[in-house]
Design a protein around this motif. Structure first.
Motif, PDB file in Angstrom:
ATOM      1  N   ALA A   1     -21.234  11.877 132.589  1.00 41.85           N
ATOM      2  CA  ALA A   1     -20.834  11.739 133.250  1.00 41.85           C
ATOM      3  C   ALA A   1     -20.341  12.858 134.013  1.00 41.85           C
ATOM      4  CB  ALA A   1     -19.159  10.880 134.255  1.00 41.85           C
ATOM      5  N   PHE A   2     -18.972  13.592 133.022  1.00 41.38           N
ATOM      6  CA  PHE A   2     -18.264  14.960 132.732  1.00 41.38           C
ATOM      7  C   PHE A   2     -19.111  16.246 133.105  1.00 41.38           C
ATOM      8  CE2 PHE A   2     -14.594  12.766 130.273  1.00 41.38           C
ATOM      9  CZ  PHE A   2     -14.263  12.343 131.670  1.00 41.38           C
ATOM     10  N   THR A   3     -20.569  16.030 132.101  1.00 41.01           N
ATOM     11  CA  THR A   3     -21.562  17.442 131.914  1.00 41.01           C
ATOM     12  C   THR A   3     -21.866  17.104 133.395  1.00 41.01           C
ATOM     13  OG1 THR A   3     -22.390  16.272 129.401  1.00 41.01           O
ATOM     14  CG2 THR A   3     -23.526  17.704 131.107  1.00 41.01           C
ATOM     15  N   TYR A   4     -22.435  16.432 134.681  1.00 39.61           N
ATOM     16  CA  TYR A   4     -23.097  16.067 135.849  1.00 39.61           C
ATOM     17  C   TYR A   4     -22.008  17.227 136.542  1.00 39.61           C
ATOM     18  CZ  TYR A   4     -24.495  14.292 140.363  1.00 39.61           C
ATOM     19  OH  TYR A   4     -24.965  14.546 141.407  1.00 39.61           O
ATOM     20  N   ALA A   5     -20.744  17.103 136.617  1.00 42.73           N
ATOM     21  CA  ALA A   5     -19.828  17.254 137.346  1.00 42.73           C
ATOM     22  C   ALA A   5     -20.197  18.863 136.414  1.00 42.73           C
ATOM     23  CB  ALA A   5     -18.448  16.621 137.390  1.00 42.73           C
ATOM     24  N   SER A   6     -20.148  19.362 135.526  1.00 44.18           N
ATOM     25  CA  SER A   6     -20.197  20.517 135.802  1.00 44.18           C
ATOM     26  C   SER A   6     -21.159  21.343 136.526  1.00 44.18           C
ATOM     27  CB  SER A   6     -19.829  20.838 134.105  1.00 44.18           C
ATOM     28  OG  SER A   6     -21.286  20.562 133.635  1.00 44.18           O
ATOM     29  N   LEU A   7     -22.005  19.896 136.538  1.00 45.35           N
ATOM     30  CA  LEU A   7     -23.118  21.256 136.820  1.00 45.35           C
ATOM     31  C   LEU A   7     -23.830  20.658 138.487  1.00 45.35           C
ATOM     32  CD1 LEU A   7     -26.408  19.531 134.146  1.00 45.35           C
ATOM     33  CD2 LEU A   7     -25.977  21.905 134.035  1.00 45.35           C
ATOM     34  N   PHE A   8     -23.508  19.540 138.755  1.00 45.17           N
ATOM     35  CA  PHE A   8     -23.394  19.546 140.669  1.00 45.17           C
ATOM     36  C   PHE A   8     -21.605  18.866 141.505  1.00 45.17           C
ATOM     37  CE2 PHE A   8     -27.283  17.476 138.463  1.00 45.17           C
ATOM     38  CZ  PHE A   8     -28.254  18.942 138.852  1.00 45.17           C
ATOM     39  N   GLY A   9     -20.606  18.773 140.601  1.00 38.92           N
ATOM     40  CA  GLY A   9     -19.620  19.160 140.760  1.00 38.92           C
ATOM     41  C   GLY A   9     -20.044  17.539 141.759  1.00 38.92           C
ATOM     42  N   VAL A  10     -18.791  16.467 141.926  1.00 36.36           N
ATOM     43  CA  VAL A  10     -18.441  15.150 142.977  1.00 36.36           C
ATOM     44  C   VAL A  10     -17.490  15.147 144.096  1.00 36.36           C
ATOM     45  CG1 VAL A  10     -17.747  13.293 141.952  1.00 36.36           C
ATOM     46  CG2 VAL A  10     -17.923  14.482 140.289  1.00 36.36           C
ATOM     47  N   VAL A  11     -18.129  14.531 145.008  1.00 34.50           N
ATOM     48  CA  VAL A  11     -17.902  14.691 146.278  1.00 34.50           C
ATOM     49  C   VAL A  11     -16.888  13.463 146.587  1.00 34.50           C
ATOM     50  CG1 VAL A  11     -19.249  15.062 147.555  1.00 34.50           C
ATOM     51  CG2 VAL A  11     -19.637  12.627 147.214  1.00 34.50           C
ATOM     52  N   THR A  12     -15.945  13.137 147.523  1.00 35.24           N
ATOM     53  CA  THR A  12     -14.452  11.913 147.833  1.00 35.24           C
ATOM     54  C   THR A  12     -15.386  11.007 147.456  1.00 35.24           C
ATOM     55  OG1 THR A  12     -14.407  12.380 149.628  1.00 35.24           O
ATOM     56  CG2 THR A  12     -13.630  13.559 148.344  1.00 35.24           C
ATOM     57  N   GLU A  13     -14.035   9.525 147.002  1.00 39.64           N
ATOM     58  CA  GLU A  13     -14.753   9.106 147.829  1.00 39.64           C
ATOM     59  C   GLU A  13     -14.868   8.222 149.127  1.00 39.64           C
ATOM     60  OE1 GLU A  13     -15.026   4.817 147.182  1.00 39.64           O
ATOM     61  OE2 GLU A  13     -15.226   5.990 145.871  1.00 39.64           O
ATOM     62  N   GLU A  14     -14.325   9.233 150.075  1.00 39.81           N
ATOM     63  CA  GLU A  14     -14.709   8.610 151.218  1.00 39.81           C
ATOM     64  C   GLU A  14     -15.958   9.075 151.519  1.00 39.81           C
ATOM     65  OE1 GLU A  14     -12.800  10.169 155.269  1.00 39.81           O
ATOM     66  OE2 GLU A  14     -11.877  10.989 153.862  1.00 39.81           O
ATOM     67  N   GLU A  15     -16.411  10.080 151.053  1.00 36.14           N
ATOM     68  CA  GLU A  15     -17.912  10.941 151.554  1.00 36.14           C
ATOM     69  C   GLU A  15     -18.459   9.992 150.758  1.00 36.14           C
ATOM     70  OE1 GLU A  15     -16.711  15.701 151.792  1.00 36.14           O
ATOM     71  OE2 GLU A  15     -16.407  14.862 150.012  1.00 36.14           O
ATOM     72  N   TYR A  16     -18.768   9.080 149.677  1.00 39.45           N
ATOM     73  CA  TYR A  16     -19.654   8.412 149.449  1.00 39.45           C
ATOM     74  C   TYR A  16     -18.782   7.309 148.699  1.00 39.45           C
ATOM     75  CZ  TYR A  16     -24.167   8.306 146.150  1.00 39.45           C
ATOM     76  OH  TYR A  16     -25.559   8.099 146.168  1.00 39.45           O
ATOM     77  N   PRO A  17     -18.896   6.028 149.225  1.00 39.42           N
ATOM     78  CA  PRO A  17     -17.704   4.924 148.835  1.00 39.42           C
ATOM     79  C   PRO A  17     -18.736   4.643 147.776  1.00 39.42           C
ATOM     80  CG  PRO A  17     -18.304   5.412 151.041  1.00 39.42           C
ATOM     81  CD  PRO A  17     -19.149   6.546 151.233  1.00 39.42           C
ATOM     82  N   TYR A  18     -17.885   2.875 146.947  1.00 40.83           N
ATOM     83  CA  TYR A  18     -18.466   2.743 145.982  1.00 40.83           C
ATOM     84  C   TYR A  18     -18.907   1.083 146.664  1.00 40.83           C
ATOM     85  CZ  TYR A  18     -18.779  -0.089 141.547  1.00 40.83           C
ATOM     86  OH  TYR A  18     -19.112  -0.573 140.794  1.00 40.83           O
ATOM     87  N   THR A  19     -19.607   1.236 146.514  1.00 45.02           N
ATOM     88  CA  THR A  19     -20.990  -0.100 147.000  1.00 45.02           C
ATOM     89  C   THR A  19     -21.502  -0.437 145.864  1.00 45.02           C
ATOM     90  OG1 THR A  19     -23.248   1.144 147.262  1.00 45.02           O
ATOM     91  CG2 THR A  19     -21.188   0.860 149.026  1.00 45.02           C
ATOM     92  N   SER A  20     -21.670  -0.087 144.362  1.00 41.49           N
ATOM     93  CA  SER A  20     -22.316  -1.559 143.851  1.00 41.49           C
ATOM     94  C   SER A  20     -22.059  -2.517 143.138  1.00 41.49           C
ATOM     95  CB  SER A  20     -22.336   0.074 142.575  1.00 41.49           C
ATOM     96  OG  SER A  20     -23.860   1.021 142.942  1.00 41.49           O
ATOM     97  N   GLY A  21     -20.804  -2.669 143.398  1.00 43.89           N
ATOM     98  CA  GLY A  21     -19.798  -3.877 142.883  1.00 43.89           C
ATOM     99  C   GLY A  21     -19.743  -5.277 143.579  1.00 43.89           C
ATOM    100  N   ASP A  22     -20.857  -4.259 144.620  1.00 45.74           N
ATOM    101  CA  ASP A  22     -21.073  -5.880 146.007  1.00 45.74           C
ATOM    102  C   ASP A  22     -22.207  -6.518 144.511  1.00 45.74           C
ATOM    103  OD1 ASP A  22     -21.757  -8.054 147.605  1.00 45.74           O
ATOM    104  OD2 ASP A  22     -21.569  -6.054 148.809  1.00 45.74           O
ATOM    105  N   PRO A  23     -22.012  -7.854 144.030  1.00 45.69           N
ATOM    106  CA  PRO A  23     -23.316  -8.652 143.389  1.00 45.69           C
ATOM    107  C   PRO A  23     -25.083  -9.323 144.309  1.00 45.69           C
ATOM    108  CG  PRO A  23     -21.643 -10.186 143.975  1.00 45.69           C
ATOM    109  CD  PRO A  23     -21.072  -9.230 144.495  1.00 45.69           C
ATOM    110  N   TRP A  24     -24.162  -8.284 145.811  1.00 46.08           N
ATOM    111  CA  TRP A  24     -25.776  -8.302 146.979  1.00 46.08           C
ATOM    112  C   TRP A  24     -25.393  -6.858 147.068  1.00 46.08           C
ATOM    113  CZ3 TRP A  24     -21.595 -11.928 147.468  1.00 46.08           C
ATOM    114  CH2 TRP A  24     -21.811 -13.323 147.213  1.00 46.08           C
TER     115      TRP A  24
END
Length: 383
Positions: free
Chosen positions: A194-217
């Motif tokens: 994850a840290f290596t990916y962030a060094s190549l492409f960076g990371v956006v904010t939670e607001e811009e890319y909300p978390y949805t994978s925790g939903d079992p559906w």
């Protein structure tokens, strides 16, 4: 203010004392209350019966444990309707340490613990993002990484607002071609990727890319990357990562005191019913299976239970230390003056890179907290 603090502490201690002496006389009512409190519902009567059976077993476990006057207490958490094996299968399959050597930081010579602060809590410096809930997804590696990236971006620019970067961005987009710690996404990975990916492409904010994978559906969200590096301005970037010397308590304490938090690999199989206190429930004479990633944000000393490591978890704020005060999501692990060690005998049962060749790992500290600690370097805000 001092009077209020004393009264609050007294109330907290009273609640803890009551929990140490708790007797669950009506399991059916407790189960009804549990379902309401945690929003639980089941698909069938058979499933509800099965969950109630596990719940009853956990009530007995809580009563027995709390009657033994241990340094930590158990309670009815949102995992109380799961058996230990079910808890491990559903919530601890997302961190597997690398089965190959990783770059390490040269240990600083002559670290003297007596010269370090007696306690450190990076929350007090305003650089720790709120507790999140990874849900039914093995994404602890992404939450730990995102938490660290946010913290170090803030540490490196204290004039900037603390910004929460997106775990979902990492879950969906950070590749794992060598299958280190799983196959990627909700099926597990490791923070250095994850840290290596962030060094190549960076990371956006939670607001811009909300978390949805925790939903079992919401199955499949972890496999589809919706980030386009050619069109999107990122919020934070790193220059990579560094790793502390393995199993080195002095190095960990020095880093926490003078640099910042750490992303830590831990053995969390017995954390499900943790409710408060200083946890010492990881035996050293059994297999210590490292299976979870967290943010190590400090250390301190409890006046009654002794020294501890302070950890921010990703199971929501209705679990763990602080739960009874409405600010849960943390755990205190026992910090021995001379770290005890054991062995992880199952690094290849999902706990390493494919073809890594590692058959065992020497791990130290309570729940292996000193075994594998890393952090992002050169972390900066881009906007």
């Amino acid at each position: 203010m001092k009077t209020i603090c004393v009264l609050l502490l007294g109330a907290i201690l009273a609640v803890e004392a009551n929990y140490r002496n708790v007797k669950f006389s009506d399991p059916h009512q407790e189960f009804k209350d549990f379902k309401i409190k945690f929003g639980k519902s089941y698909k069938s009567w058979d499933e509800e019966t099965e969950r109630f059976s596990a719940f009853q077993d956990n009530l007995k476990k809580i009563e027995k444990h709390n009657s033994e006057n241990r340094s930590w207490i158990m309670g009815i958490t949102k995992f109380a309707d799961l058996t230990r094996d079910e808890f491990i299968q559903t919530h601890l399959q997302g961190y597997k340490p690398l089965g190959v050597a990783k770059p390490s930081v040269a240990r600083k010579n002559n670290i003297n613990i007596a010269d370090l602060p007696e306690s450190v809590d990076w929350r007090e410096k305003g650089v720790v993002t709120p507790v999140r809930d990874q849900g039914m997804c093995g994404s602890c590696w992404a939450f730990s990484s995102a938490s660290l990236i946010s913290s170090y971006a803030k540490i490196n620019d204290m004039s900037h607002d603390l910004v929460e970067v997106s775990p979902q961005h990492l879950v969906s987009c950070a590749p794992n071609p060598l299958k280190c710690g799983g196959t990627g996404g909700c099926m597990g990975s490791v923070e250095p990727l994850a840290f290596t990916y962030a060094s190549l492409f960076g990371v956006v904010t939670e607001e811009e890319y909300p978390y949805t994978s925790g939903d079992p559906w919401g199955a499949g969200d972890d496999e589809i990357c919706k980030f386009d590096a050619t069109k999107t301005d990122v919020t934070a970037m790193t220059m990579g990562f560094e790793t502390l010397p393995h199993n080195d308590m002095e190095a960990a304490m020095e880093h926490l005191a003078n640099v910042g938090p750490l992303s830590s690999a831990v053995a969390a199989s017995d954390w499900g019913l943790y409710f408060g206190g200083v946890f010492d429930g990881c035996p050293y004479d059994e297999n210590i299976e490292v299976n979870h990633a967290v943010a190590l944000i400090g250390y301190g000393t409890d006046p009654a239970e002794g020294d501890y490591w302070l950890i921010k978890n990703s199971w929501g704020d209705m679990w763990g230390d602080g739960f009874m005060e409405g600010a849960g999501g943390f755990i205190k692990l026992k910090r021995n003056s001379s770290p005890m060690c054991g062995t992880n005998n199952t690094p290849l049962s999902g706990n390493g890179c494919v073809d890594g060749g590692v058959t065992s790992q020497h791990v130290c500290g309570t729940c292996a907290v000193l075994f594998d600690n890393s952090y992002p370097i050169g972390t900066t805000y881009m906007k």
